[in-house]
Write a protein that holds these residues in place. Structure first.
Motif, short mmCIF file in Angstrom:
data_model
loop_
_atom_site.label_atom_id
_atom_site.label_comp_id
_atom_site.label_asym_id
_atom_site.label_seq_id
_atom_site.Cartn_x
_atom_site.Cartn_y
_atom_site.Cartn_z
N ARG A 1 -13.29 5.11 75.62
CA ARG A 1 -14.68 4.66 75.74
C ARG A 1 -14.77 3.14 75.69
O ARG A 1 -15.40 2.51 76.54
CB ARG A 1 -15.50 5.26 74.59
N THR B 1 -8.61 11.94 69.04
CA THR B 1 -9.90 11.31 68.75
C THR B 1 -9.83 9.81 68.99
O THR B 1 -10.71 9.21 69.61
CB THR B 1 -10.28 11.57 67.27
N THR C 1 -11.87 7.38 71.61
CA THR C 1 -12.58 6.16 71.22
C THR C 1 -12.10 4.97 72.04
O THR C 1 -12.91 4.19 72.57
CB THR C 1 -12.35 5.88 69.72
N ALA D 1 -0.62 22.75 60.19
CA ALA D 1 -2.03 22.32 60.16
C ALA D 1 -2.13 20.82 59.98
O ALA D 1 -2.96 20.16 60.60
CB ALA D 1 -2.75 23.04 59.03
N TRP D 2 -1.23 20.27 59.15
CA TRP D 2 -1.23 18.81 58.94
C TRP D 2 -0.93 18.09 60.26
O TRP D 2 -1.59 17.12 60.63
CB TRP D 2 -0.19 18.47 57.87
N ARG E 1 -11.70 18.39 59.54
CA ARG E 1 -10.34 18.86 59.83
C ARG E 1 -9.49 18.83 58.56
O ARG E 1 -8.75 19.77 58.28
CB ARG E 1 -9.67 17.96 60.88
N TRP E 2 -9.61 17.72 57.83
CA TRP E 2 -8.85 17.65 56.58
C TRP E 2 -9.35 18.72 55.60
O TRP E 2 -8.56 19.31 54.85
CB TRP E 2 -8.96 16.26 55.95
N LEU F 1 -6.75 25.78 54.02
CA LEU F 1 -5.49 26.49 54.29
C LEU F 1 -4.58 26.44 53.07
O LEU F 1 -3.92 27.42 52.72
CB LEU F 1 -4.82 25.85 55.51
N ARG G 1 -17.22 11.20 64.70
CA ARG G 1 -15.77 11.45 64.69
C ARG G 1 -15.22 11.39 63.26
O ARG G 1 -14.31 12.13 62.91
CB ARG G 1 -15.06 10.42 65.56
N GLU H 1 -18.63 7.13 66.62
CA GLU H 1 -17.63 6.82 65.58
C GLU H 1 -17.95 7.58 64.30
O GLU H 1 -17.08 8.17 63.66
CB GLU H 1 -17.63 5.32 65.27
N LEU I 1 -7.77 21.88 56.48
CA LEU I 1 -6.38 21.89 56.00
C LEU I 1 -6.35 22.21 54.51
O LEU I 1 -5.51 23.00 54.04
CB LEU I 1 -5.73 20.52 56.27
N ASP J 1 -6.44 13.65 65.26
CA ASP J 1 -6.76 12.24 65.00
C ASP J 1 -6.35 11.36 66.18
O ASP J 1 -7.11 10.48 66.59
CB ASP J 1 -6.00 11.76 63.75
N VAL K 1 -3.83 18.23 62.48
CA VAL K 1 -4.85 17.24 62.13
C VAL K 1 -4.45 15.86 62.67
O VAL K 1 -5.28 15.13 63.23
CB VAL K 1 -5.05 17.18 60.60
N ARG L 1 -13.21 14.34 61.49
CA ARG L 1 -11.92 14.12 60.84
C ARG L 1 -11.94 14.70 59.42
O ARG L 1 -11.01 15.39 59.00
CB ARG L 1 -11.66 12.62 60.79
N ILE M 1 1.03 25.23 56.59
CA ILE M 1 0.32 24.04 56.10
C ILE M 1 0.82 22.80 56.85
O ILE M 1 0.04 21.93 57.25
CB ILE M 1 0.51 23.89 54.58
#
Lengths: 535, 262
Positions: A58, A51, A55, A40-41, B214-215, B221, B207, B204, B218, A48, A44, B211, A37
């Motif tokens: 760009r 990502t 952004t 996985a956190w 993805r959470w 999981l 995305r 945006e 999780l 982020d 993430v 996001r 876990i």
């Protein structure tokens, strides 16, 4: 009995072992689940960060092209506006606006001076009002372009940080995978081997969690929009030589962003400019008390302490300030750092050569001079002249502040003059057998941003290659400055009529000096009074 | 001790779990362990279901991630096209502004020559006046030619000025820039409607959905972990709590997060 007794004893022992083993496996299973876990956190968080990097990439790209197009418009309009002044000045040379007496003589009619003045005023009015866009609007365009450029740089900084975060999270995940392996591996090894494997695994996992927390807590650099706008206004004011406006704008920016590098070095430059109005054009230091050095140095120190030592622009400004202050050791270190980050900065090599002269190291000076000349080939003649003029000015600072190295400075000046003369006449110079030569200044005047010069000389062979290098003293007691336009290299000029050139100055020259070189050798140096000091 | 019962301190019966003991012949018979236990297939089945859901969410997040990258590229591409048009318009505007200044100066020169001609005519010097007028006309013609060449004025505008005798102006940079920009954007070979900001906003938004997914993955999981505990734990309370947590996390994520993010 014995065997029965043995069996009855082994049974409970085996069962107890099995229970312990079972408990251990469950604990490992729970730890592995928790680590999964956690992983996985972190994944993430890594996603982020990646990502956010996409952004900001760009936005940085978009801002770059927006800044570029805004800059094209601003510079184009600015250039067109400057043509207005040039056209008005050009009226002087148009017959219809010439002196009434001269016009009367030319046309053979009587000219009413009042009507002639009216014609001239009407013409000037027509050209000056050619644009409905006033100067403020043009300044606004330039500020918009500068703000977009600063915003783009700030976005790039944010992008770099996001990139670093994403990459660090990936490292954490890889390390966490090792921790998971170590903990999981204990399920298939003997009990005695478990602690030395499991304990590092658990500690590694805890370390990874802490590491991820530290990465997460690391701030993303952000610049307040008001600070960007104020800095942009300051940069434009600086480019328009409005020192006090620039200082005020940069101060506003620093109130909300005390560590903002462009505002710090901008304010340092504005502080120098406020008391040395021509410093950014001719490197003229007219503030002989050097009252601006301390506040400017303070801003530069703050900038250097906040990442400026990794920023080419900050380093270049620091190098300029330290060079003009004659702080040679500090200047050497700063210029070296600046060259490391920007090896295309030709000025830096020339300043570095002059600093080496100040430090008495002629070999090193020669090395840096060669480095500069290697980068001259792509530059046009006027740009080269500007650079060499800066170099001469810094060598004058060296002579003034380090008298021990004055002779070396003269030799290096002579060398650069000879190179320019050779390039101009297209042949090797022949310094042998020079007869005595004298130079006299017949006229050296300055008025309305225009310099008029007339010389007479004696003893120069007709086919000789000569150079006349003019220097100005911008204020009483100030160091000589070599303005780019006061330089001639080539065949012997016909002389007599003299020259009049446009030399915009905030500080009128109080004294002139002209060095005459024949075949690359300094043969005479004369001074001439200038005009009343304005700085 | 040989029936693989719970280890000391652990129990599978509800009575054991809370410390009470069923007693007394009059009491209804306690439900058998099998009757109270969840169906054997249920938890593994849910683990499989949640895992497949997580896989689907990951797949969808990947799809949307790819879409957001596309939207980014569209935004950047359109920005470059748009700014290229602005740069062209800016260069043209600067060129025209420069041309207008020269035109304006030449016009002023011509007007002054005409005035001088008038002054000469007033003194009866018609020859000088005629010469000055000819030079004024020549100056105007040169100025108009240059203005047309620089694009400052079109030929028709110049005709209009010649007929009416009015000099167009002053030159409005902003207005001219806008019209040059519009000309670049509306030509038959122009790049069409450009809205890079809309693409950026869309990227945006996409995305944000990635996001959330993805959470959500999780959270899935976590639900899998909870169900695993429910499957492996010996204490019934632990099993039930884990089972409930898994269910809440799974259902909550499905209901609250996924619909908006999908």
């Amino acid at each position: 009995m014995g065997s029965t007794t043995d069996t009855s004893r082994e049974g409970p022992v085996e069962l107890a072992d099995e229970a312990v083993e079972d408990r251990y496996r469950r604990r490992v299973g729970i730890i592995l689940a928790l680590l999964a876990i956690t992983g996985a956190w972190i994944a993430v968080l890594a996603t982020d960060a990646a990502t956010a990097e996409s952004t900001t990439t760009r936005e940085a790209t978009r801002l770059a092209v927006q800044a570029q197009s805004a800059d094209v418009l601003a510079k184009g309009v600015e250039a067109a506006r400057s043509e207005i002044e040039a056209e008005v000045d050009a009226f002087d040379s148009r017959e219809v606006f010439s002196d009434p007496d001269a016009l009367e003589a030319t046309l053979g009619i009587e000219i009413d001076p009042a009507r002639a003045a009216q014609r001239r005023a009407a013409a000037e009015e027509q050209v000056e009002s050619a644009f409905s866009t006033d100067g403020a609007a043009v300044t606004e365009l330039a500020e918009t372009a500068a703000a977009l450029s600063l915003e783009q740089k700030a976005t790039v900084d944010a992008r770099i940080t996001w990139n670093a975060k994403a990459s660090q999270y990936e490292t954490v995940l890889t390390t966490l995978a090792i921790a998971v392996f170590l903990v999981g591996f204990t399920l298939v090894i003997g009990r005695r081997l478990r602690p030395p494997v499991a304990v590092p695994g658990v500690f590694l996992a805890i370390f990874c969690i802490g590491w991820a927390g530290v990465i997460y807590s690391h701030p993303i650099p952000e610049v307040d929009q008001d600070a960007i706008d104020a800095t942009a206004a300051g940069k434009v004011a600086l480019s328009q030589r409005r020192a006090e406006d620039a200082r005020s704008d940069f101060t506003v920016a620093l109130e909300s962003e005390p560590d903002y590098l462009p505002a710090l070095w901008g304010r340092a430059l504005a502080t120098l400019l406020a008391v040395n109005p021509d410093v950014l054009d001719t490197m003229a230091v007219t503030d002989t008390s050097q009252s601006a050095i301390e506040p400017a140095a303070r801003d530069m120190q703050t900038a250097m302490d906040n990442g400026g030592d990794q920023d080419p622009q900050t380093l270049a400004v620091a190098a300029l300030a330290r060079t003009l202050a004659g702080d040679w050791d500090a200047a050497r270190d700063t210029i070296d750092s600046a060259i490391d980050l920007n090896e295309n900065g030709v000025e830096l090599y020339l300043w570095r050569a002059a600093v080496s002269v100040a430090l008495g190291d002629s070999d090193e000076a020669q090395h840096w001079l060669d480095e500069a000349q290697n980068r001259f080939s792509d530059l046009d003649g006027d740009r080269r002249r500007e650079l060499v003029a800066q170099y001469f000015t810094v060598l004058e600072v060296v002579s003034a502040t380090t008298p021990d190295q004055a002779q070396l400075a003269t030799e290096f000046t002579e060398q650069a003059v000879a190179a320019a003369t050779e390039a101009s006449v297209g042949r090797a110079l022949d310094p042998s057998g020079q007869a005595p030569v004298t130079l006299d200044v017949v006229e050296a005047t300055f008025a309305d941003d225009t310099t008029t010069l007339r010389f007479s000389y004696d003893g120069i062979p007709n086919d000789a290659a000569v150079a006349i290098v003019g220097y100005e003293r911008p204020a009483p007691g100030a160091t000589w400055v070599q303005p780019a336009e006061l330089f001639y290299a080539g065949e012997v000029p016909s002389g007599g009529e003299g020259v009049t050139i446009n030399t915009p100055r905030s500080c009128a020259p109080v004294e002139y000096r002209f060095d005459l070189y024949v075949e690359g050798q300094l043969v005479d140096s004369v001074t001439s009074p200038g005009v009343d000091a304005t700085c | 001790m040989t029936d693989n019962g719970p280890p000391p301190g652990e129990s599978e019966t509800p009575g054991d779990s809370d410390g009470s003991v069923e007693a007394g012949g009059g009491a209804p018979p306690a439900p058998t362990e099998e009757a109270r236990r969840l169906p054997k297939w249920l938890v593994p089945g849910l683990i499989g279901l949640v895992t497949i859901t997580a896989g689907l969410l990951t797949w969808r997040a990947g799809q949307l991630g790819s879409a957001s990258a596309y939207e980014d590229r569209q935004s950047v591409g359109q920005t470059i096209t748009q700014e290229t048009q602005r740069t062209e318009a800016g260069l043209e505007t600067a060129h025209q502004a420069s041309g207008y200044v020269a035109y304006s100066a030449a016009s002023a020169d011509a007007i002054a020559l005409e005035d001088l001609a008038s002054e000469a005519a007033d003194q009866g010097r018609t020859d000088v006046a005629a010469d000055l007028l000819r030079r004024a006309q020549q100056t105007r013609e040169n100025a108009e030619e240059l203005a047309a060449a620089s694009g400052t004025f079109g030929e028709q505008s110049l005709l209009q000025q010649e007929v009416t005798g009015e000099v167009a102006g002053p030159f409005d940079v902003a207005e001219r820039f806008d019209s040059n920009k519009a000309a670049a954007a509306t030509g038959i070979t122009s790049a069409g409607v450009l809205d890079p900001q809309a693409w950026a906003d869309q990227a945006e938004d996409t995305r944000s959905r990635v996001r959330l997914l993805r959470w959500a993955t999780l959270a899935m999981l976590i639900a899998v972990a909870a169900y695993t505990v429910a499957e492996l734990a010996r204490r019934r309370t632990t099993r039930m709590v884990a089972f409930t947590v898994g269910g809440i996390v799974y259902a909550g994520t499905l209901l609250l997060v996924v619909p908006g993010a999908w």
